[in-house]
Design a protein around this motif. Structure first.
Motif, short mmCIF file in Angstrom:
data_model
loop_
_atom_site.label_atom_id
_atom_site.label_comp_id
_atom_site.label_asym_id
_atom_site.label_seq_id
_atom_site.Cartn_x
_atom_site.Cartn_y
_atom_site.Cartn_z
N LYS A 320 0.90 -1.02 0.05
CA LYS A 320 0.00 -0.02 0.02
C LYS A 320 0.78 1.36 0.07
CE LYS A 320 -3.94 -2.12 2.25
NZ LYS A 320 -4.68 -2.22 3.54
N VAL A 321 1.99 1.28 0.59
CA VAL A 321 2.81 2.44 0.86
C VAL A 321 3.82 2.75 -0.17
CG1 VAL A 321 4.39 3.85 2.35
CG2 VAL A 321 2.63 2.52 3.44
N LYS A 322 3.70 3.63 -0.99
CA LYS A 322 4.54 3.75 -2.15
C LYS A 322 6.03 4.25 -1.78
CE LYS A 322 1.53 2.92 -5.16
NZ LYS A 322 1.62 1.76 -6.20
N PHE A 323 6.82 4.42 -2.58
CA PHE A 323 8.30 4.68 -2.36
C PHE A 323 8.74 6.12 -1.77
CE2 PHE A 323 12.25 6.30 -3.89
CZ PHE A 323 13.36 5.80 -3.46
N GLU A 324 8.16 6.94 -2.24
CA GLU A 324 8.23 8.38 -1.80
C GLU A 324 7.41 8.40 -0.70
OE1 GLU A 324 6.93 7.47 -4.90
OE2 GLU A 324 8.55 8.27 -6.40
N GLU A 325 6.31 7.99 -0.33
CA GLU A 325 5.63 8.23 0.92
C GLU A 325 6.59 7.35 1.99
OE1 GLU A 325 1.43 6.48 3.14
OE2 GLU A 325 1.94 6.27 0.72
N LEU A 326 7.22 6.23 1.89
CA LEU A 326 8.23 5.53 2.68
C LEU A 326 9.26 6.45 3.06
CD1 LEU A 326 9.02 2.77 4.16
CD2 LEU A 326 10.11 2.27 1.93
N VAL A 327 10.01 6.96 2.02
CA VAL A 327 10.95 7.70 2.28
C VAL A 327 10.78 8.84 3.29
CG1 VAL A 327 12.93 9.15 1.41
CG2 VAL A 327 12.26 7.17 0.39
N LYS A 328 9.59 9.64 2.95
CA LYS A 328 9.43 10.64 3.73
C LYS A 328 8.83 10.50 5.06
CE LYS A 328 5.80 14.53 3.34
NZ LYS A 328 4.97 14.43 4.57
N MET A 329 8.15 9.33 5.29
CA MET A 329 8.03 8.95 6.68
C MET A 329 9.29 8.31 7.75
SD MET A 329 6.49 5.02 7.53
CE MET A 329 5.32 4.95 6.25
N MET A 330 10.39 8.03 7.04
CA MET A 330 11.58 7.52 7.63
C MET A 330 12.26 8.95 7.88
SD MET A 330 12.75 4.19 5.44
CE MET A 330 14.16 4.10 6.60
N VAL A 331 12.51 9.93 6.93
CA VAL A 331 13.23 11.18 7.17
C VAL A 331 12.30 11.65 8.44
CG1 VAL A 331 13.93 13.27 6.20
CG2 VAL A 331 13.94 11.18 4.87
N GLU A 332 11.13 11.99 8.38
CA GLU A 332 10.17 12.77 9.28
C GLU A 332 10.52 12.32 10.71
OE1 GLU A 332 6.44 13.18 7.78
OE2 GLU A 332 6.68 14.94 6.45
N LYS A 333 10.59 10.98 10.72
CA LYS A 333 10.75 10.31 12.15
C LYS A 333 12.34 10.56 12.57
CE LYS A 333 9.42 7.82 15.77
NZ LYS A 333 8.32 8.41 16.47
#
Length: 342
Positions: A320-333
């Motif tokens: 469900k989670v797309k590549f760009e969304e995954l990267v953003k999630m990790m950086v923001e955390k």
């Protein structure tokens, strides 16, 4: 109430799988290797009420008597064997330890289930590293294996152990061939988390640049939360089998870097090639990314991309989670973590 044992419960996948199984009303038992701090790894990030529900068994999967006793006592409905020496780079430095844990440990878990809980369903965490020097693109369940690291070789032994026990003893044992899956809980030794931590530190002025290895390596990156749901689905299937879980998309390490820096408002421009390639801040020319030959593998895996059509058809699973969304999630955390430390 269903009972599940999770080996490797303190890692990234163990964290997300624990949350999923608790939500589904399971009694969760976790194998945790003894350490001087009695650390529970990623489980320590769980809410207190969830952490208190986990039954911790302190021990080591390389100890066959320990594994026998735990499986005998718990009588689990499901066993998720996630524990491994899972860092590819370290497997080149210490292949013996990697083999002892990944081959010997898997044999101990498999034997314990066979002898003391043969009605249990067992999931084994295989890996896209089995494909290594890829024989076809994309890779699926029928693609020939060609591992390119001691880690890949050790996981291949585990894969065939599961398949052999399933066919020899009519046991419900399944392999999940999972392609790279990441999250904010990923260990800092993995390249994705190394990148997102560096971006957070650079953004906060705590680091000048990040050094990486092969920027052109292509990987199929998904979200760990999606993949543990796939693990669970594999054990709910009407028969044991082997499944690829992937996104069927591939991105280079270079793309991961670009997307990570974009989260903090920095555009990266590339100059040079090979070991001389650098990534600069397009706004001010500051060098933020360098290549260090020390981070190249002795035998490189150039491209991994998985075909998950079998899992979609038979399990109803898809990422469900797309590549760009995954990267953003990790950086923001990581930005949040670094902000708290400052």
């Amino acid at each position: 109430m269903k009972k599940a044992i999770i080996t490797g419960i303190t890692g990234q996948d163990g964290y997300y799988l624990t949350k999923l199984l608790l939500e589904k009303g399971y009694e969760v038992h976790g194998i945790v290797r003894r350490n001087s701090q009695n650390s529970l790894g990623n489980l320590e990030h769980l809410p207190k009420e969830e952490l208190e529900q986990i039954n911790i068994h302190w021990g080591d999967i390389t100890d066959n008597l320990f594994m026998d006793n735990v499986v005998k006592a718990v009588q689990p409905d499901e066993v998720y064997h996630l524990a491994a020496q899972s860092f590819v780079g370290f497997s080149f430095e210490n292949p013996r330890f990697t083999y002892d844990v990944n081959i010997g440990g898997t044999l101990n878990v498999t034997n314990a289930v066979k002898e003391y809980a043969p009605s249990s369903k067992l999931y084994f965490a295989a890996t896209s590293e089995l494909y290594g020097k890829v024989q076809e693109i994309p890779q699926k369940e029928t693609t020939p294996f060609y591992p390119r690291s001691p880690y890949g070789v050790s996981k291949l032994a585990g894969f065939w152990t599961i398949k052999n026990y399933r066919e020899s003893y009519d046991l419900f044992m399944s392999n999940g061939i999972l392609f790279n899956h990441e999250s904010p809980m990923r260990g800092p030794e993995f390249v994705t988390r190394k990148i997102t931590m560096a971006v957070a530190k650079i953004s906060h002025g705590l680091q000048d640049f990040v050094e990486l290895g092969n920027l052109s390596a292509k990987r199929d990156w998904g979200y760990a939360g999606d993949y543990v749901y796939g693990m669970w689905k594999i054990l709910q299937h009407d028969k044991p089998d082997d499944f690829v879980l992937a996104t069927n998309e591939t991105h280079t390490v270079r793309e991961f870097v670009e997307n990570a820096f974009k989260v903090v408002g920095i555009d990266i421009e590339w100059e040079g090639e090979g070991v001389n390639e650098i990534g600069k801040d397009a706004n001010n020319g500051k060098v933020l990314v360098k290549v260090n030959p020390e981070f190249f593998r002795p035998a490189e895996v150039d491209i991994l991309i998985g075909d998950y059509s079998k899992a979609k058809k038979e399990l109803g699973w898809e990422p469900k989670v797309k590549f760009e969304e995954l990267v953003k999630m990790m950086v923001e955390k990581d930005l949040e973590r670094i902000g708290k430390l400052k």
